[in-house]
Design a protein around this motif. Structure first.
Motif, PDB file in Angstrom:
ATOM      1  N   LEU A  32      -7.973  -1.151   5.683  1.00 67.28           N
ATOM      2  CA  LEU A  32      -7.753  -2.583   6.173  1.00 67.28           C
ATOM      3  C   LEU A  32      -7.458  -2.323   7.654  1.00 67.28           C
ATOM      4  CD1 LEU A  32      -4.762  -3.573   3.678  1.00 67.28           C
ATOM      5  CD2 LEU A  32      -7.176  -4.026   3.442  1.00 67.28           C
ATOM      6  N   ARG A  33      -8.426  -2.791   8.189  1.00 73.73           N
ATOM      7  CA  ARG A  33      -8.932  -2.690   9.745  1.00 73.73           C
ATOM      8  C   ARG A  33      -7.816  -3.882  10.291  1.00 73.73           C
ATOM      9  NH1 ARG A  33     -13.453  -1.857   7.376  1.00 73.73           N
ATOM     10  NH2 ARG A  33     -14.361  -3.926   7.672  1.00 73.73           N
ATOM     11  N   ASP A  34      -7.823  -5.150   9.908  1.00 70.22           N
ATOM     12  CA  ASP A  34      -7.030  -6.279  10.650  1.00 70.22           C
ATOM     13  C   ASP A  34      -6.245  -7.075   9.604  1.00 70.22           C
ATOM     14  OD1 ASP A  34      -8.818  -7.856   9.670  1.00 70.22           O
ATOM     15  OD2 ASP A  34     -10.233  -7.335  11.291  1.00 70.22           O
ATOM     16  N   GLY A  35      -5.595  -8.061  10.258  1.00 73.20           N
ATOM     17  CA  GLY A  35      -5.027  -9.120   9.370  1.00 73.20           C
ATOM     18  C   GLY A  35      -5.675  -9.784   8.399  1.00 73.20           C
ATOM     19  N   GLU A  36      -6.879 -10.279   8.904  1.00 78.80           N
ATOM     20  CA  GLU A  36      -7.764 -11.256   8.165  1.00 78.80           C
ATOM     21  C   GLU A  36      -8.289 -10.441   6.925  1.00 78.80           C
ATOM     22  OE1 GLU A  36      -8.434 -14.259   8.316  1.00 78.80           O
ATOM     23  OE2 GLU A  36      -6.681 -14.465   9.723  1.00 78.80           O
ATOM     24  N   GLN A  37      -8.596  -9.115   7.047  1.00 77.50           N
ATOM     25  CA  GLN A  37      -8.987  -8.370   5.890  1.00 77.50           C
ATOM     26  C   GLN A  37      -7.851  -8.266   5.116  1.00 77.50           C
ATOM     27  OE1 GLN A  37     -10.338  -4.494   6.566  1.00 77.50           O
ATOM     28  NE2 GLN A  37     -11.572  -4.273   4.872  1.00 77.50           N
ATOM     29  N   ALA A  38      -6.593  -7.883   5.531  1.00 80.73           N
ATOM     30  CA  ALA A  38      -5.389  -7.764   4.486  1.00 80.73           C
ATOM     31  C   ALA A  38      -5.317  -9.092   3.798  1.00 80.73           C
ATOM     32  CB  ALA A  38      -4.391  -7.340   5.270  1.00 80.73           C
ATOM     33  N   ARG A  39      -5.545 -10.305   4.325  1.00 82.52           N
ATOM     34  CA  ARG A  39      -5.418 -11.395   3.898  1.00 82.52           C
ATOM     35  C   ARG A  39      -6.307 -11.683   2.827  1.00 82.52           C
ATOM     36  NH1 ARG A  39      -3.094 -16.277   5.325  1.00 82.52           N
ATOM     37  NH2 ARG A  39      -2.593 -15.265   7.315  1.00 82.52           N
ATOM     38  N   ALA A  40      -7.699 -11.191   2.966  1.00 87.38           N
ATOM     39  CA  ALA A  40      -8.669 -11.588   1.756  1.00 87.38           C
ATOM     40  C   ALA A  40      -8.567 -10.688   0.719  1.00 87.38           C
ATOM     41  CB  ALA A  40     -10.121 -11.215   2.590  1.00 87.38           C
ATOM     42  N   VAL A  41      -8.254  -9.454   1.032  1.00 89.62           N
ATOM     43  CA  VAL A  41      -7.852  -8.498  -0.178  1.00 89.62           C
ATOM     44  C   VAL A  41      -6.425  -8.792  -1.022  1.00 89.62           C
ATOM     45  CG1 VAL A  41      -6.966  -5.984  -0.718  1.00 89.62           C
ATOM     46  CG2 VAL A  41      -8.800  -6.531   0.865  1.00 89.62           C
ATOM     47  N   LEU A  42      -5.652  -9.363  -0.219  1.00 88.94           N
ATOM     48  CA  LEU A  42      -4.325  -9.859  -1.004  1.00 88.94           C
ATOM     49  C   LEU A  42      -4.657 -11.257  -1.646  1.00 88.94           C
ATOM     50  CD1 LEU A  42      -1.318  -9.561  -1.591  1.00 88.94           C
ATOM     51  CD2 LEU A  42      -0.887 -10.887   0.221  1.00 88.94           C
ATOM     52  N   ARG A  43      -5.372 -12.057  -1.293  1.00 93.39           N
ATOM     53  CA  ARG A  43      -6.042 -13.366  -1.897  1.00 93.39           C
ATOM     54  C   ARG A  43      -6.704 -12.969  -3.244  1.00 93.39           C
ATOM     55  NH1 ARG A  43     -10.012 -16.865  -2.724  1.00 93.39           N
ATOM     56  NH2 ARG A  43      -9.474 -19.189  -2.596  1.00 93.39           N
ATOM     57  N   GLU A  44      -7.751 -11.993  -3.253  1.00 91.76           N
ATOM     58  CA  GLU A  44      -8.156 -11.827  -4.282  1.00 91.76           C
ATOM     59  C   GLU A  44      -7.531 -11.152  -5.390  1.00 91.76           C
ATOM     60  OE1 GLU A  44     -11.544  -8.045  -5.074  1.00 91.76           O
ATOM     61  OE2 GLU A  44     -11.546  -8.988  -3.175  1.00 91.76           O
TER      62      GLU A  44
END
Length: 411
Positions: free
Chosen positions: A170-182
């Motif tokens: 998880l390189r940044d907050g946006e990627q963390a958000r995308a993974v958590l949403r999925e």
């Protein structure tokens, strides 16, 4: 003719003069009402109030035509007799136009965003850290459990997140958000059928019968209010509805339901006394729906604790009586989203007795407990179909998994 012969006439003359004067004054009084102008239209209504016509004021023009020779025309200055006035309480109520059901869940996202969305904010806060330690994973697990996601779904989500972090990073907050949403969307399960069974069906004799929706739940979850709001949803979607007030034990429950229905022109079938047989009221409501050719019959039931055997048996009786006339197309269990694991116990028992087909979650704007959506679906194997978003009359919305998850992750 001498004086003695004239005496009777002289005595009677004043009487004749007085009588003549009275006639003239009467005619003058009748002409005090102004004559209507050409083209004037009647503007008085049955509910109008006003004051009586006064005598002609000094200096008013004279010579108005005799009302006996011209037709009278209604005027705003003329009173309607009191016995023709319609009392406000007897006047037909103004019907409200419910808000369309589509798009209502957008308001949930707005509320979640305004409140800071505790669940989503905490999860994103942990996942956005540079290096996730075991303490961080424990914090994630604790956050999910406190949000009533449940032990099983929590373990699944933590394991899926660990795998994604290990493989992709998880390189940044946006990627963390995308993974958590999925992963959250997978838990809520968008593949479940969340449509309401509100299509009329065909009875055994081939006759068209309305869809019948039975609403059940424990005391205090807001069943009657939910039925009233659901009636508004159906009316907004173009359905014709009859309400059945089968909660005959709670004082004023039928009055409350009838008030909800009257606002949108929906009739209510109710008993004329408290404590009547609720199964009989439900039966009458369905019979009325059949005879009137409506699309949906909504039946409200009394709140009952899931551990009260007698009351639960009564619910089974209501179900049996209804199905003699029309099949039950939907049994909705109303749950308070803030009750957590106790709500799951209620769901389990009601599911066994009444054959629950869908969940209505009220008070879902209490954002910290959003995980109950996942837990109750796993417990019963039936979807959340409607959610209560607030206290307004149109704050009941069809549940949209993607809109719900996006709302949790708003910041």
């Amino acid at each position: 003719m001498d004086l003695n012969d004239l005496l009777p006439y002289l005595i009677g003359a004043p009487v004749v003069v007085v009588a003549a004067a009275a006639v003239v004054l009467g005619r003058r009084r009748r002409t005090d009402v102004p004559a209507p102008r050409a083209g004037d239209e009647p503007t008085g209504t049955a509910t109008r109030t006003g004051t009586a016509v006064d005598e002609r004021p000094p200096g008013a023009p004279t010579g108005a035509p005799d009302v006996a020779t011209e037709p009278a025309v209604a005027s705003d200055d003329l009173l309607v007799p009191d016995d023709l006035l319609v009392p406000d309480e007897l006047a037909p109520p103004l019907l409200e136009t419910p808000e369309p059901s589509t798009g209502r869940l957008r308001r949930l996202r707005e509320r979640l965003a305004r409140s800071g969305s505790p669940l989503g904010t905490r999860l994103l806060g942990v996942l956005s850290r540079d290096h996730l330690t075991e303490d961080d994973w424990d914090e994630l697990e604790e956050t999910l459990l406190l949000a009533d996601v449940g032990a099983g779904p929590t373990d699944e989500l933590i394991e899926a997140l660990r795998t994604r972090v290990r493989v992709d990073g998880l390189r940044d907050g946006e990627q963390a958000r995308a993974v958590l949403r999925e992963q959250l969307l997978a838990l809520v399960d968008p593949t479940l059928d969340r449509s309401l069974g509100t299509e009329p069906t065909t009875g055994e004799d081939g006759q068209r019968v309305p869809a019948v929706v039975l609403v059940v739940g424990v005391n205090g979850t807001g069943k009657t209010t939910t039925v009233g709001k659901l009636a508004r949803v159906l009316v907004a979607d173009g359905r014709s509805v009859v309400l059945g007030a089968a909660d005959t034990f709670r004082a004023a429950a039928a009055d409350q339901l009838q008030t909800w229905g009257s606002r949108v022109g929906v009739p209510t079938v109710r008993s004329d006394r408290d404590g009547a047989d609720p199964a009989a009221v439900a039966f009458d409501a369905v019979r009325t729906g059949v005879s009137d050719g409506v699309d949906v019959v909504l039946v409200d039931t009394a709140g009952r604790l899931q551990n009260k055997a007698g009351l639960m048996d009564e619910l089974g009786k209501i179900t049996r009586v209804i199905t003699r006339t029309a099949p039950l197309t939907e049994v909705l269990l109303v749950l308070d989203a803030t009750t957590g694991q106790n709500g799951l116990n209620q769901a389990r028992v009601f599911g066994e007795v009444a054959g629950v087909t869908g969940i209505v979650l009220t008070k879902l704007d209490g954002t910290a407990k959003g995980g109950i959506v996942v837990a109750v679906q796993r417990e019963l194997g039936v979807p959340v179909k409607l959610v209560g978003l607030g206290e307004g009359p149109d704050d009941l919305a069809p549940f949209d998994p993607e809109a719900f998850v996006d709302g949790l992750l708003q910041s």
